[in-house]
Design an enzyme around this catalytic site. Structure first.
Site, PDB file in Angstrom:
ATOM      1  N   ARG A 120       0.866  -1.185   0.000  1.00  0.00           N
ATOM      2  CA  ARG A 120       0.000   0.000   0.000  1.00  0.00           C
ATOM      3  C   ARG A 120       0.901   1.233   0.000  1.00  0.00           C
ATOM      4  O   ARG A 120       1.598   1.486   0.969  1.00  0.00           O
ATOM      5  CB  ARG A 120      -0.917  -0.053   1.233  1.00  0.00           C
ATOM      6  N   HIS A 170      -3.312   4.362   5.167  1.00  0.00           N
ATOM      7  CA  HIS A 170      -4.350   3.349   5.382  1.00  0.00           C
ATOM      8  C   HIS A 170      -5.695   3.929   4.943  1.00  0.00           C
ATOM      9  O   HIS A 170      -6.380   3.385   4.092  1.00  0.00           O
ATOM     10  CB  HIS A 170      -4.389   2.930   6.846  1.00  0.00           C
ATOM     11  N   TYR A 186       4.495   5.452  11.183  1.00  0.00           N
ATOM     12  CA  TYR A 186       4.739   4.036  11.463  1.00  0.00           C
ATOM     13  C   TYR A 186       5.542   3.300  10.399  1.00  0.00           C
ATOM     14  O   TYR A 186       5.788   2.118  10.511  1.00  0.00           O
ATOM     15  CB  TYR A 186       3.421   3.296  11.752  1.00  0.00           C
TER      16      TYR A 186
END
Ligand SMILES: Cc1ncc(C[n+]2csc(CCOP(=O)(O)OP(=O)(O)O)c2C)c(N)n1
Length: 356
Positions: free
Chosen positions: A258, A262, A271
């Site tokens: 990805r 998100h 992160y």
């Protein structure tokens, strides 16, 4: 030896046809002819641009939230292309690709993310279930629908999308177990995009692959390069044929990445590092397909510009059409939960109205 035997997950091999440099793996050939490949590349161009537009619309306050596909186009386009009329798709929340491939108008798709539930209503004859925000629950729906079809003697398969994170949910395991026992015609398509929000794949499960989880439930699993359109189509096609002919379910793990957040609600720089993203950039599913098409003389800058221009026009129109649909009354959030509104729902509605 069948593809699924050859690539049994315990052998630790990932199936790939189209390499990142746009060349085919030795001994492999493309499962699609030139026109099909070009058409699917055009679909991917459209999907990527429609996805980027969705992100912009959210940033401008015109969408509530959005979960971008960016990077996962081959997983969705390749797998949905293997379906036939009458088959069903059960999406999670990142499935702009599969949704549009099945024929849902972009206007409807945008409408949903604008907060209008009417966007979830698929036009007659288009078999796509609404977005599933609760992680993994759609796997059960897909198995139930496949089982119903089997009992009725309909030669229909269901294709369900979910992420690596969903494989830690009980729903996934219940669905896999039931599908294995009753040999339902279900294709479980796990898009392993390496993260479940901020949780990396390494912390999701101690299993070496996600595909191997199928072994415990007594059916085929396969790990495929999820950024390779040809390989994704080939394995899904094989799984669809197996399901349709009574051979039962398959778990496909599409290994992908990805590139975006998100959803628009998080900041991935918190992160994951640039060093983690770097190695994935040359593996972009569209880059290798473009290289393949260029080598065949089917792609050049002019082709790209034409595709982009056509796509942008269609996307502009979809935005206009979606924004022209009047927003439903807030009452509708509460009105259809039960046949009649319960006292707590009435109370909640009054409270919401008082805050507006
Ligand atoms: C039952 C449930 N628990 C938690 C959440 C919050 N949540 C939304 S998406 C997500 C992670 C999903 O990760 P994954 O299944 O890998 O799919 P991806 O987002 O990577 O496509 C979580 C925990 C939710 N929507 N539903």
């Amino acid at each position: 030896m069948s593809l699924f035997e050859d690539y049994n997950p315990l052998k630790g091999k990932m199936f790939q046809i189209l390499k990142p440099d746009g060349m085919l793996q030795p001994g492999e050939k493309s499962p699609l002819n030139d026109q099909e490949t070009l058409d699917l590349y055009q679909k991917m161009v459209f999907i990527r641009l429609a996805d980027q537009r969705a992100l912009m619309l959210q940033r401008q306050g015109r969408f509530g939230t959005y979960a971008p596909i960016w990077g996962q186009e081959a997983c969705q386009v390749g797998s949905a292309y293997a379906l036939q009329k009458g088959d069903w798709v059960f999406p999670a929340f990142r499935e702009i690709g599969a949704t549009l491939m099945m024929g849902i108008p972009l206007k409807n798709f945008y409408l949903y993310w604008m907060g209008n539930e009417m966007g979830s209503r698929a036009p007659e004859g288009i078999n796509v279930m609404p977005v599933s925000v609760p992680v993994g629950t759609q796997t059960l729906h897909a198995v139930g629908a496949a089982w119903a079809a089997k009992l009725k003697g309909h030669k229909v398969v269901t294709l369900v999308f979910f992420g690596d994170g969903a494989t830690s949910k009980g729903d996934f395991h219940e669905a896999m177990n039931f599908a294995g026992v009753f040999k339902t015609p279900t294709i479980f398509f796990c898009q392993n995009n390496q993260f479940a929000i901020s949780v990396p794949r390494s912390l999701q499960t101690a299993s070496k692959t996600l595909a191997q989880k199928a072994i415990a439930y007594g059916f085929d699993g396969i790990q495929v390069d999820g950024n390779d359109l040809f390989a994704v189509f080939t394995v899904t096609n094989e799984a669809v044929e197996q399901a349709r002919s009574g051979g039962g379910p398959t778990l496909i793990e599409g290994v992908t990445f990805r590139f975006g957040p998100h959803t628009t609600a998080d900041d991935p720089t918190k992160y994951r590092t640039e060093e983690e993203i770097g190695p994935w950039k040359p593996l972009d599913p569209m880059v290798r397909l473009r290289l393949y098409l260029k080598e065949k003389g089917l792609w050049n800058e002019k082709v790209e510009s034409r595709m982009t221009e056509e796509a942008q026009k269609e996307i502009d129109q979809a935005v206009k059409d979606a924004e022209a649909v009047p927003m439903p009354d807030v009452e509708e959030i509460f009105k259809y939960v039960f046949a009649e509104m319960t006292p707590p729902l009435k109370e909640q509605l009054e409270y919401l109205k008082s805050t507006l």
